[in-house]
Design a protein around this motif. Structure first.
Motif, short mmCIF file in Angstrom:
data_model
loop_
_atom_site.label_atom_id
_atom_site.label_comp_id
_atom_site.label_asym_id
_atom_site.label_seq_id
_atom_site.Cartn_x
_atom_site.Cartn_y
_atom_site.Cartn_z
N ILE A 314 60.77 -3.85 -19.24
CA ILE A 314 61.45 -2.83 -18.43
C ILE A 314 61.37 -3.24 -16.97
O ILE A 314 60.30 -3.48 -16.43
CB ILE A 314 60.81 -1.45 -18.64
CG1 ILE A 314 60.98 -1.02 -20.10
CG2 ILE A 314 61.42 -0.42 -17.70
CD1 ILE A 314 60.29 0.28 -20.43
N ASP A 315 62.52 -3.32 -16.32
CA ASP A 315 62.58 -3.71 -14.91
C ASP A 315 62.27 -2.52 -14.00
O ASP A 315 62.71 -1.40 -14.26
CB ASP A 315 63.96 -4.25 -14.55
CG ASP A 315 64.23 -5.61 -15.18
OD1 ASP A 315 63.26 -6.27 -15.59
OD2 ASP A 315 65.42 -6.00 -15.26
N LEU A 316 61.53 -2.79 -12.94
CA LEU A 316 61.39 -1.84 -11.84
C LEU A 316 62.00 -2.50 -10.61
O LEU A 316 61.49 -3.50 -10.12
CB LEU A 316 59.91 -1.50 -11.59
CG LEU A 316 59.24 -0.56 -12.58
CD1 LEU A 316 57.77 -0.39 -12.23
CD2 LEU A 316 59.93 0.80 -12.59
N HIS A 317 63.12 -1.96 -10.15
CA HIS A 317 63.85 -2.58 -9.05
C HIS A 317 63.39 -1.98 -7.73
O HIS A 317 63.72 -0.85 -7.40
CB HIS A 317 65.36 -2.40 -9.26
CG HIS A 317 65.83 -2.99 -10.56
ND1 HIS A 317 65.98 -2.22 -11.70
CD2 HIS A 317 66.15 -4.25 -10.90
CE1 HIS A 317 66.39 -2.99 -12.68
NE2 HIS A 317 66.50 -4.22 -12.23
N ARG A 318 62.62 -2.74 -6.98
CA ARG A 318 62.02 -2.24 -5.75
C ARG A 318 62.99 -2.29 -4.56
O ARG A 318 62.74 -1.65 -3.54
CB ARG A 318 60.77 -3.08 -5.41
CG ARG A 318 59.75 -3.10 -6.53
CD ARG A 318 59.04 -1.78 -6.66
NE ARG A 318 58.03 -1.80 -7.72
CZ ARG A 318 57.29 -0.76 -8.09
NH1 ARG A 318 57.48 0.40 -7.50
NH2 ARG A 318 56.41 -0.86 -9.06
N SER A 319 64.07 -3.03 -4.67
CA SER A 319 65.02 -3.13 -3.56
C SER A 319 66.41 -2.74 -4.03
O SER A 319 66.75 -2.87 -5.21
CB SER A 319 65.05 -4.55 -3.00
OG SER A 319 65.69 -5.45 -3.91
N GLU A 320 67.23 -2.26 -3.09
CA GLU A 320 68.60 -1.90 -3.42
C GLU A 320 69.40 -3.12 -3.88
O GLU A 320 70.24 -3.02 -4.77
CB GLU A 320 69.27 -1.26 -2.22
CG GLU A 320 68.71 0.09 -1.84
CD GLU A 320 69.45 0.70 -0.66
OE1 GLU A 320 70.67 0.86 -0.76
OE2 GLU A 320 68.79 1.00 0.36
N ALA A 321 69.12 -4.28 -3.27
CA ALA A 321 69.85 -5.50 -3.63
C ALA A 321 69.58 -5.88 -5.08
O ALA A 321 70.49 -6.24 -5.83
CB ALA A 321 69.47 -6.63 -2.69
N ALA A 322 68.31 -5.80 -5.50
CA ALA A 322 67.96 -6.16 -6.88
C ALA A 322 68.58 -5.16 -7.85
O ALA A 322 69.07 -5.54 -8.92
CB ALA A 322 66.45 -6.20 -7.04
N TRP A 323 68.57 -3.88 -7.49
CA TRP A 323 69.16 -2.86 -8.34
C TRP A 323 70.67 -3.08 -8.47
O TRP A 323 71.23 -2.98 -9.56
CB TRP A 323 68.87 -1.47 -7.77
CG TRP A 323 69.25 -0.34 -8.66
CD1 TRP A 323 68.50 0.22 -9.65
CD2 TRP A 323 70.49 0.39 -8.65
NE1 TRP A 323 69.18 1.26 -10.25
CE2 TRP A 323 70.41 1.39 -9.66
CE3 TRP A 323 71.65 0.31 -7.88
CZ2 TRP A 323 71.44 2.28 -9.91
CZ3 TRP A 323 72.68 1.20 -8.14
CH2 TRP A 323 72.57 2.17 -9.14
N THR A 324 71.33 -3.41 -7.36
CA THR A 324 72.78 -3.65 -7.37
C THR A 324 73.13 -4.84 -8.25
O THR A 324 74.11 -4.81 -9.00
CB THR A 324 73.29 -3.87 -5.94
OG1 THR A 324 72.91 -2.77 -5.12
CG2 THR A 324 74.80 -4.03 -5.92
N GLU A 325 72.33 -5.88 -8.18
CA GLU A 325 72.58 -7.06 -9.01
C GLU A 325 72.44 -6.72 -10.49
O GLU A 325 73.21 -7.19 -11.33
CB GLU A 325 71.61 -8.18 -8.64
CG GLU A 325 71.72 -9.44 -9.49
CD GLU A 325 73.13 -10.03 -9.52
OE1 GLU A 325 73.51 -10.60 -10.57
OE2 GLU A 325 73.86 -9.91 -8.52
N MET A 326 71.44 -5.89 -10.84
CA MET A 326 71.29 -5.45 -12.22
C MET A 326 72.53 -4.67 -12.67
O MET A 326 73.06 -4.90 -13.76
CB MET A 326 70.04 -4.59 -12.36
CG MET A 326 69.79 -4.03 -13.76
SD MET A 326 70.65 -2.43 -14.10
CE MET A 326 69.79 -1.34 -12.96
N VAL A 327 73.00 -3.76 -11.83
CA VAL A 327 74.17 -2.95 -12.18
C VAL A 327 75.40 -3.84 -12.37
O VAL A 327 76.19 -3.63 -13.29
CB VAL A 327 74.43 -1.88 -11.11
CG1 VAL A 327 75.77 -1.19 -11.33
CG2 VAL A 327 73.30 -0.85 -11.11
N ARG A 328 75.54 -4.85 -11.54
CA ARG A 328 76.70 -5.74 -11.69
C ARG A 328 76.66 -6.47 -13.03
O ARG A 328 77.69 -6.62 -13.70
CB ARG A 328 76.78 -6.74 -10.54
CG ARG A 328 78.02 -7.64 -10.63
CD ARG A 328 78.29 -8.43 -9.38
NE ARG A 328 79.48 -9.26 -9.55
CZ ARG A 328 80.73 -8.84 -9.39
NH1 ARG A 328 80.96 -7.59 -9.06
NH2 ARG A 328 81.73 -9.67 -9.56
#
Length: 410
Positions: A314-328
């Motif tokens: 399970i990923d914990l995305h600490r930054s908006e950039a990492a979260w955005t890349e996951m969503v893409r």
């Protein structure tokens, strides 16, 4: 203009002559005027799209899971964007709200989650079940065979209760082993209900008093609760509680048979078991940055089910950039799965007191993919159970709205 600026607008503006989303959802269905605002190139449509009177849902939804949305959210889109027999998919299915609601509305259901616990929570509710069969199976458990294997769990349970839980775990390992393709449906149901009754704040749960019911505190934290309250965990009748909760879940009936559900365990950006262009509608909500630690919340449920939480990536995305890349990555997979003309309703919540507007990140992530970005639907609520439960004042902390990014597959 920020999100709160949009919500604080008092004068509704008329719709443009033709907005993409207006051609899909008829806003005349709702009380009052749906406000349309445009901020940073994104069209927002704001209203109470489901009223308090519409929040009553089918009883089979009533199992607790952290950060789940209300059944009315997927129902809103399923009723407007699909027909009976269409396939509805959720790549972050959690407790399975989207899938169960789709089945209730006679659509086919498919879901995915990185945590195998999700399939255990969802699968039993997508098949017919009979209360008498549940009672018969519970009578077949030899409750006296249980042996306590973890003394630390006595922080939650009376010794007799913990021994009975171990007996039930052993019984389930024979009847519905983890990973079985076609486990016994009654045993599968009993495990689902038991997972949901492990800890809570009332005599309806197996544990002594513990909060909240949708996640487990640590052993150390539970010991502190016991000391503060001056209470030891009372003995519980596990079979009676499972039967009582089952009766409550089934009081509105079971879901209609609409074909075998497609349940997958793995990352949301790679679902090879689902055919390309097979999905009519996606309704989903991803993990929100680092707000929820699913592994820590579900450690006790994983223990009962025999899942190693350390092995669940399970990923914990600490930054908006990492979260955005996951969503893409997820949207790229959805572009493969959704049929032309199909839709994605991608719900994001408020994080960091509204300072981070995740819908903008989803909008950015969809750039260049074969989707029309239609707009953001904002379901504005003036009351939330979550905020009141935690003593949080509305409008300052807690979640007071759903924001759903709407996409259409080209």
């Amino acid at each position: 203009m920020g999100f709160m600026d949009i919500l604080n607008m008092t004068l509704p503006k008329p719709f443009p002559d033709r907005t993409l989303i207006d051609g899909i959802l008829d806003f005349r269905d709702f009380d009052g005027i749906t406000r349309h605002e445009r901020a940073d190139g994104i069209d927002y449509f704001i209203n109470a799209f489901w009223t308090s009177g519409q929040r009553q849902a089918h009883a089979i939804h009533e199992i607790s899971y952290r950060a789940c949305f209300k059944p009315q959210l997927p129902a809103f889109f399923i009723s407007r964007l699909t027909a009976p027999g269409d396939l509805v998919f959720d790549p972050f299915m959690g407790r399975g709200t989207t899938l169960v609601q789709a089945a209730l509305m006679q659509r086919r259901a498919a879901g995915n989650d990185i945590n195998p616990l999700a399939a255990l929570m969802c699968r039993p509710r997508l098949r017919p079940i009979d209360l008498h069969d549940i009672a018969d199976s519970l009578r077949s458990v030899d409750w006296a065979l249980g042996k306590i294997r973890r003394d630390d769990l006595l922080a939650f349970y009376h010794p007799m209760t913990l021994a009975r839980l171990e007996a039930l775990r052993d019984w389930l390992a024979e009847r519905a082993p983890l990973g079985a393709v076609r486990p016994d449906p009654v045993a599968d149901w009993i495990r689902m209900v038991a997972i949901n009754r492990l800890t809570g704040h009332s005599p309806g749960f197996f544990s002594g008093r513990s909060m909240p019911p949708n996640q487990a505190v640590s052993v150390t934290a539970q010991r502190r609760i016991n000391e503060r309250l001056g209470l030891a965990p009372p003995e519980r009748d596990i079979a009676a509680l499972i039967l009582r909760k089952s009766k409550s879940l089934l009081r509105d009936g079971t879901v209609p048979a609409c074909g075998a559900p497609g349940l997958h365990t793995g990352p949301a950006w790679h679902v090879p078991g689902l055919a390309a262009r097979s999905v009519a509608l996606v309704v989903t909500s991803p993990p929100f940055l680092d707000v929820v630690d699913y592994a820590a919340d579900n450690w006790l449920r994983c223990w009962f089910a025999g899942i190693d939480p350390g092995a669940v990536a399970i990923d914990l995305h600490r930054s908006e950039a990492a979260w955005t890349e996951m969503v893409r990555r997820v949207l790229a997979e959805l572009a493969r799965l959704v049929r032309p003309g199909g839709h994605v309703a991608f719900e994001v919540g408020e994080v960091r007191r509204g300072r981070v507007l995740l819908e903008k990140r989803v909008w950015q992530a969809a750039d260049g993919l074969p989707f029309q970005r239609l707009g953001v639907l904002v379901n504005l609520q003036t009351f939330t159970k979550t905020s009141n439960c935690w003593g949080v004042s509305n409008g300052t902390r807690g979640t007071n709205s759903n924001r759903i990014v709407m996409l259409r597959r080209l």
